[in-house]
Structure formats: C-alpha cells, structure tokens
Design a protein around this motif. Structure first.
Motif, PDB file in Angstrom:
ATOM      1  N   ASP A  50       0.791  -1.096   0.026  1.00 22.86           N
ATOM      2  CA  ASP A  50      -0.018   0.012  -0.135  1.00 22.86           C
ATOM      3  C   ASP A  50       0.670   1.028  -0.018  1.00 22.86           C
ATOM      4  O   ASP A  50       0.424   2.204  -0.324  1.00 22.86           O
ATOM      5  CB  ASP A  50      -1.281  -0.149   1.349  1.00 22.86           C
ATOM      6  N   ASP A  51       2.468   1.270   1.043  1.00 25.51           N
ATOM      7  CA  ASP A  51       2.937   2.574   0.950  1.00 25.51           C
ATOM      8  C   ASP A  51       3.595   2.459  -0.611  1.00 25.51           C
ATOM      9  O   ASP A  51       3.817   3.873  -1.501  1.00 25.51           O
ATOM     10  CB  ASP A  51       3.666   2.217   2.331  1.00 25.51           C
ATOM     11  N   ILE A  52       3.897   1.613  -1.130  1.00 26.61           N
ATOM     12  CA  ILE A  52       5.031   1.755  -2.566  1.00 26.61           C
ATOM     13  C   ILE A  52       3.330   1.913  -3.680  1.00 26.61           C
ATOM     14  O   ILE A  52       3.853   2.823  -4.043  1.00 26.61           O
ATOM     15  CB  ILE A  52       5.226  -0.457  -2.813  1.00 26.61           C
ATOM     16  N   GLN A  53       2.329   1.737  -3.390  1.00 24.15           N
ATOM     17  CA  GLN A  53       1.718   1.999  -4.280  1.00 24.15           C
ATOM     18  C   GLN A  53       0.723   3.526  -4.399  1.00 24.15           C
ATOM     19  O   GLN A  53       1.051   4.602  -5.425  1.00 24.15           O
ATOM     20  CB  GLN A  53      -0.181   1.412  -4.465  1.00 24.15           C
ATOM     21  N   LYS A  54       1.154   3.829  -3.194  1.00 22.55           N
ATOM     22  CA  LYS A  54       0.261   5.580  -2.053  1.00 22.55           C
ATOM     23  C   LYS A  54       1.606   6.051  -3.759  1.00 22.55           C
ATOM     24  O   LYS A  54       1.169   7.300  -3.781  1.00 22.55           O
ATOM     25  CB  LYS A  54       1.003   5.524  -1.351  1.00 22.55           C
ATOM     26  N   VAL A  55       3.263   6.183  -3.262  1.00 26.28           N
ATOM     27  CA  VAL A  55       4.178   6.298  -3.401  1.00 26.28           C
ATOM     28  C   VAL A  55       4.488   6.881  -5.455  1.00 26.28           C
ATOM     29  O   VAL A  55       4.347   7.973  -5.994  1.00 26.28           O
ATOM     30  CB  VAL A  55       5.815   6.218  -3.584  1.00 26.28           C
ATOM     31  N   CYS A  56       3.323   6.090  -5.885  1.00 26.64           N
ATOM     32  CA  CYS A  56       3.660   5.421  -7.097  1.00 26.64           C
ATOM     33  C   CYS A  56       2.532   6.522  -7.659  1.00 26.64           C
ATOM     34  O   CYS A  56       2.703   7.217  -9.216  1.00 26.64           O
ATOM     35  CB  CYS A  56       3.483   4.042  -7.637  1.00 26.64           C
ATOM     36  N   ARG A  57       1.813   6.321  -7.089  1.00 22.15           N
ATOM     37  CA  ARG A  57       0.461   7.289  -7.582  1.00 22.15           C
ATOM     38  C   ARG A  57       0.729   8.514  -7.687  1.00 22.15           C
ATOM     39  O   ARG A  57      -0.295   9.302  -8.928  1.00 22.15           O
ATOM     40  CB  ARG A  57      -0.902   6.129  -6.622  1.00 22.15           C
ATOM     41  N   ALA A  58       1.265   8.731  -6.558  1.00 25.52           N
ATOM     42  CA  ALA A  58       1.389  10.702  -6.294  1.00 25.52           C
ATOM     43  C   ALA A  58       2.303  10.915  -7.433  1.00 25.52           C
ATOM     44  O   ALA A  58       2.291  12.040  -8.128  1.00 25.52           O
ATOM     45  CB  ALA A  58       1.893  10.713  -4.951  1.00 25.52           C
ATOM     46  N   LEU A  59       3.618  10.472  -7.562  1.00 25.60           N
ATOM     47  CA  LEU A  59       4.672  10.113  -8.875  1.00 25.60           C
ATOM     48  C   LEU A  59       3.762   9.984 -10.102  1.00 25.60           C
ATOM     49  O   LEU A  59       4.076  11.327 -10.896  1.00 25.60           O
ATOM     50  CB  LEU A  59       5.569   9.290  -9.197  1.00 25.60           C
ATOM     51  N   ARG A  60       2.961   9.375 -10.365  1.00 24.01           N
ATOM     52  CA  ARG A  60       2.194   8.848 -11.499  1.00 24.01           C
ATOM     53  C   ARG A  60       1.337  10.395 -12.081  1.00 24.01           C
ATOM     54  O   ARG A  60       1.252  10.697 -12.894  1.00 24.01           O
ATOM     55  CB  ARG A  60       1.969   7.843 -12.035  1.00 24.01           C
ATOM     56  N   ARG A  61       0.670  10.769 -10.974  1.00 22.47           N
ATOM     57  CA  ARG A  61       0.060  11.866 -10.897  1.00 22.47           C
ATOM     58  C   ARG A  61       0.992  13.797 -11.583  1.00 22.47           C
ATOM     59  O   ARG A  61       0.481  14.692 -12.556  1.00 22.47           O
ATOM     60  CB  ARG A  61      -0.871  12.796 -10.025  1.00 22.47           C
ATOM     61  N   GLU A  62       2.077  13.684 -11.186  1.00 28.74           N
ATOM     62  CA  GLU A  62       2.904  14.395 -11.741  1.00 28.74           C
ATOM     63  C   GLU A  62       3.008  14.378 -12.845  1.00 28.74           C
ATOM     64  O   GLU A  62       3.706  13.552 -13.684  1.00 28.74           O
ATOM     65  CB  GLU A  62       4.693  14.195 -10.779  1.00 28.74           C
ATOM     66  N   LYS A  63       2.638  15.500 -14.250  1.00 23.73           N
ATOM     67  CA  LYS A  63       2.587  15.319 -15.276  1.00 23.73           C
ATOM     68  C   LYS A  63       4.419  15.357 -16.289  1.00 23.73           C
ATOM     69  O   LYS A  63       4.520  14.592 -16.510  1.00 23.73           O
ATOM     70  CB  LYS A  63       2.194  16.847 -16.194  1.00 23.73           C
ATOM     71  N   SER A  64       4.960  15.975 -14.927  1.00 22.82           N
ATOM     72  CA  SER A  64       6.735  15.725 -15.682  1.00 22.82           C
ATOM     73  C   SER A  64       7.209  14.916 -15.425  1.00 22.82           C
ATOM     74  O   SER A  64       8.003  14.484 -15.819  1.00 22.82           O
ATOM     75  CB  SER A  64       7.139  17.295 -14.647  1.00 22.82           C
ATOM     76  N   LEU A  65       6.503  13.776 -14.481  1.00 24.45           N
ATOM     77  CA  LEU A  65       6.725  12.510 -14.094  1.00 24.45           C
ATOM     78  C   LEU A  65       6.800  11.565 -14.755  1.00 24.45           C
ATOM     79  O   LEU A  65       6.449  10.311 -14.709  1.00 24.45           O
ATOM     80  CB  LEU A  65       7.285  12.266 -12.902  1.00 24.45           C
ATOM     81  N   HIS A  66       5.671  11.606 -16.204  1.00 18.55           N
ATOM     82  CA  HIS A  66       5.528  10.214 -17.159  1.00 18.55           C
ATOM     83  C   HIS A  66       5.876   9.635 -17.399  1.00 18.55           C
ATOM     84  O   HIS A  66       5.998   8.303 -17.397  1.00 18.55           O
ATOM     85  CB  HIS A  66       4.439  10.888 -18.246  1.00 18.55           C
ATOM     86  N   ARG A  67       7.425   9.689 -17.661  1.00 21.77           N
ATOM     87  CA  ARG A  67       8.317   8.547 -18.197  1.00 21.77           C
ATOM     88  C   ARG A  67       8.847   8.121 -16.637  1.00 21.77           C
ATOM     89  O   ARG A  67       9.548   6.963 -17.456  1.00 21.77           O
ATOM     90  CB  ARG A  67       9.674   9.444 -18.563  1.00 21.77           C
ATOM     91  N   LEU A  68       8.590   7.657 -16.192  1.00 25.88           N
ATOM     92  CA  LEU A  68       9.207   6.781 -14.380  1.00 25.88           C
ATOM     93  C   LEU A  68       8.061   5.802 -14.883  1.00 25.88           C
ATOM     94  O   LEU A  68       7.137   5.444 -15.505  1.00 25.88           O
ATOM     95  CB  LEU A  68       8.321   7.533 -13.607  1.00 25.88           C
TER      96      LEU A  68
END
Length: 399
Positions: A50-68
């Motif tokens: 759950d913690d890993i997914q929370k971080v992933c979702r937060a980063l995925r929402r950032e437009k500039s981080l779409h390449r991650l």
C-alpha cells in the motif's frame, strides 16, 4: 515471479494500479527514468504494498514525471548496503513509513528516503528534470559536431534519413577509449565528407547530458548509435573499437572507393601509435615532475664529519619523500589532466600525432636540462662537502 504476479498470489490485485517490476541488469541496459524501491526481504513486497502504491500514484499524477517506470529490488546476501531508510526526505519525522529508494536518470543516480506522509515531490521532480549542457556556438564548427541534449531531436532525428544517417557517439571525458579515439573519429568524419559518403558523425557527452527522449540508453562508453530519421528507432552498434568500427562501416557501405577503405584502415592502425606516444608523454612528464621536486627541495645541512654521499651514522642520504615516490594517485592525476586537455582539442589524427611528438620532444628536452642541472647541483654539493670535511680534518689535533 515479481511485480504484479507476486502480489496476485496474495489477492487484492484490483488495488494495484501502478506496475512495479523487479529490477534487472537488462532494465538498466535498456531503460531510463527508473524509480526503484529497495526492500530488505521478499515479504516486504506484500507488507509495504500500500505504501509503495501510494508513492507510485503520487508520482504518476505529476505530468513532468510521466516517463517514470517503477521497480523494486530485494536485498540478497552479499549485496552492498542499500539506501538508509531511517531518515526521511521531505517532512520531519511523522511516524509514517519510510521507503528507501534510488532514482536513476541518464548516468545520474541518487538515494532518497521517502516519507509516505509527505512525499518530496519537488525533490523528485527536480532530479528527473532533463540535464542538458549549455550550447557553445563553436561546437558547430568542429569536425564532429558536439550536441546538447536539447538539440538532439533537431540535429539528429530530423537531420538524419535512411539515405543519409547520423552516427552519434556517446562519450564521457573520463573514458580512456573515448579520449584515444577522439582524433580518429574526427578524421573519419572529414574523410567521409570529402568523399561524399552519406554518413555524418556527431557526439554527445553523457556526463553533461541525460539521454534525450527517443535515444537508446547506453551505460558504457564509447557507444555509437545510428539514426535513420525520426520515424525509426536508433540502432545501437555493438562495435566501439577502431578496427571493429571500420569493419562495421565497411559492411554498411559496400560501395566505398578503395582509396577511402585504404585510408580508414590506415587511420585505425594509427590509434595504437597515439596510445604509445601518449604513454611516452605521461612517463616523461612524471620524470620531469620528479626532477623538479628534487631541484626545488631544500638541501640537507652539510655534514662536515661524514664522508661524501653519506649521512650521519654512515648510511646513504635519503631523497626527499616527495621526490622519491610517484604513487598511483600521482600517475592517475597526470593522466586525467592530460586527457581533459586533449578532449578540448579538435585536431585530426595525423595532426594529433605530430602534436604529441612535439610535446614528447619538448618534455624530454626539459627533463634532460633539469637532469644536467641536478647533476651540477650534486657535483657542487659534493665539492663543498669535500672542502668542509678537509677543513675539519685540519682543525682536528693529531693524536
């Protein structure tokens, strides 16, 4: 199995929204913009899901981080220590879980401890912003044009075509083979241009630039990538040594004139000569530095009561420590300094060999002069010691 397959065995797959796979050497060799979670044991993949997914979702929402792309690594026995997870980046300690992570972009990487209660988006976004060095207009005039990351799309993808490819060399200033091949690649570029061969060489320094979008990843240098337009992916060549590079070009261009083939073969053979001359220059430079240190060191006090060339107690006098030893660090320093200076040059291979010969001759001449000066200094000192010793003997009463 890793990633979603691992979690599926424990159910609740529907809660997993972002793909997280196990990292591998193949991933490092082929992909960029990596965000890797470091886990102590396999069970953490479930316990911290759950913690890993929370971080992933937060980063995925950032437009500039779409390449991650997201990965995990489970520590194995014998692995080096991973990122420290005891202190978090971002907020003060809140009691929230801390996730040790490592971010990779281009040749850069940095460890980060993510507090899931306050994910440091600014720090992560700043790291993944594309690194591109400042453009120098002089680069356009070099035998092989040097690119910045921001120029890649226009100067490589749009400038190349199936009929007129661009062969881009990825290099680093600290790469010895890149340094050794620098004037060789320059000479190939000039040879092809003069003979109408439809292949253009360009360079990008991956120490100063991240991998541009649509550019293959290369973890080692030199790496040559052939681009044939913006509609097809660039092809990373396996060949990177002079002889192998010439053979690959010969295979790609079967109708090259005999004169071009002969000159390419001659040029690749001369790279070993450049290595020999550079080695000579390094060794003579080190000898010159040793001589300079000997001449600059203050002489020890004259020993009137000692025979010539011996110190008190009858043991041979020692050289100053700084002149006696040239350790590996000193050798590496000389090589690094010379490589850095050479990488700023734009000469061709034959011009460079002539330049190196002049440098070798000059430093050899300087070493010979300093050797003569040192010999004269030693001779003068020995004479002074002899005179002082003789005077001391005259003052000693006979028994």
């Amino acid at each position: 199995a890793g990633g979603l397959a691992y979690w599926a065995a424990f159910g609740k797959v529907e809660e997993v929204n972002v793909k997280v796979e196990q990292i591998s050497e193949e991933v490092f060799d082929t992909k960029d913009n990596l965000f890797v979670f470091f886990l102590d044991k396999s069970e953490d993949l479930l316990n911290k899901k759950d913690d890993i997914q929370k971080v992933c979702r937060a980063l995925r929402r950032e437009k500039s981080l779409h390449r991650l792309t997201f990965y995990f690594n489970v520590r194995k026995e014998g692995d080096p220590p991973g990122p420290d997870g005891h202190r978090a980046d971002g907020a003060e300690s809140t009691g929230a879980p801390l996730l040790p992570c490592v971010m990779y972009k281009g040749q850069r990487k940095t460890a980060i401890k993510v507090n899931t209660a306050d994910i440091p988006l600014d720090k992560i976004t700043e790291f993944f912003a594309a690194l591109s060095e400042k453009i120098d207009p002089a680069w356009k005039t070099w035998p092989v044009q040097r690119l910045s990351g921001h120029e890649f799309h226009e100067e490589v993808l749009e400038a190349s075509s199936p009929a007129a490819p661009v062969l881009m060399q990825m290099y680093e200033d600290t790469c010895f083979l890149c340094f050794l091949m620098r004037p060789f690649v320059n000479s190939l570029a000039k040879l092809f241009k003069e003979n109408g061969v439809p292949l253009t060489f360009k360079r990008i320094n991956i120490s100063e630039n991240d991998f541009p979008d649509r550019c293959p990843v290369a973890r080692g240098t030199p790496t040559f990538i052939c681009f044939r337009g913006d509609k097809v992916p660039g092809v990373k060549w396996d060949e990177f040594k002079p002889y192998d590079l010439v053979q690959r070009i010969t295979k790609e261009y079967t109708n090259l004139p005999e004169s071009v083939l002969a000159e390419m073969d001659e040029l690749q053979g001369l790279v070993s000569r450049r290595f020999q001359m550079f080695t000579q220059l390094v060794m003579w430079t080190i000898e010159l530095q040793k001589l300079e240190a000997l001449l600059a060191a203050p002489p020890p006090a004259l020993q009137a009561s000692s025979p010539v060339g011996e110190a008190e107690g009858g043991e041979a006098a020692e050289m100053p420590a700084e002149a006696e030893e040239v350790d590996d660090d000193a050798f590496s320093s000389v090589v690094s300094t010379m490589m850095a200076a050479d990488m700023r040059r734009t000469d061709l291979l034959l011009e460079n060999l002539a330049y190196l010969q002049r440098e070798v001759d000059e430093v050899e001449h300087d070493a010979a002069l300093l050797g003569i000066m040192l010999a004269e200094s030693v001779e003068k000192r020995e004479k002074e010691e002899d005179e002082l010793f003789a005077a001391s003997r005259q003052k000693t009463p006979n028994r």
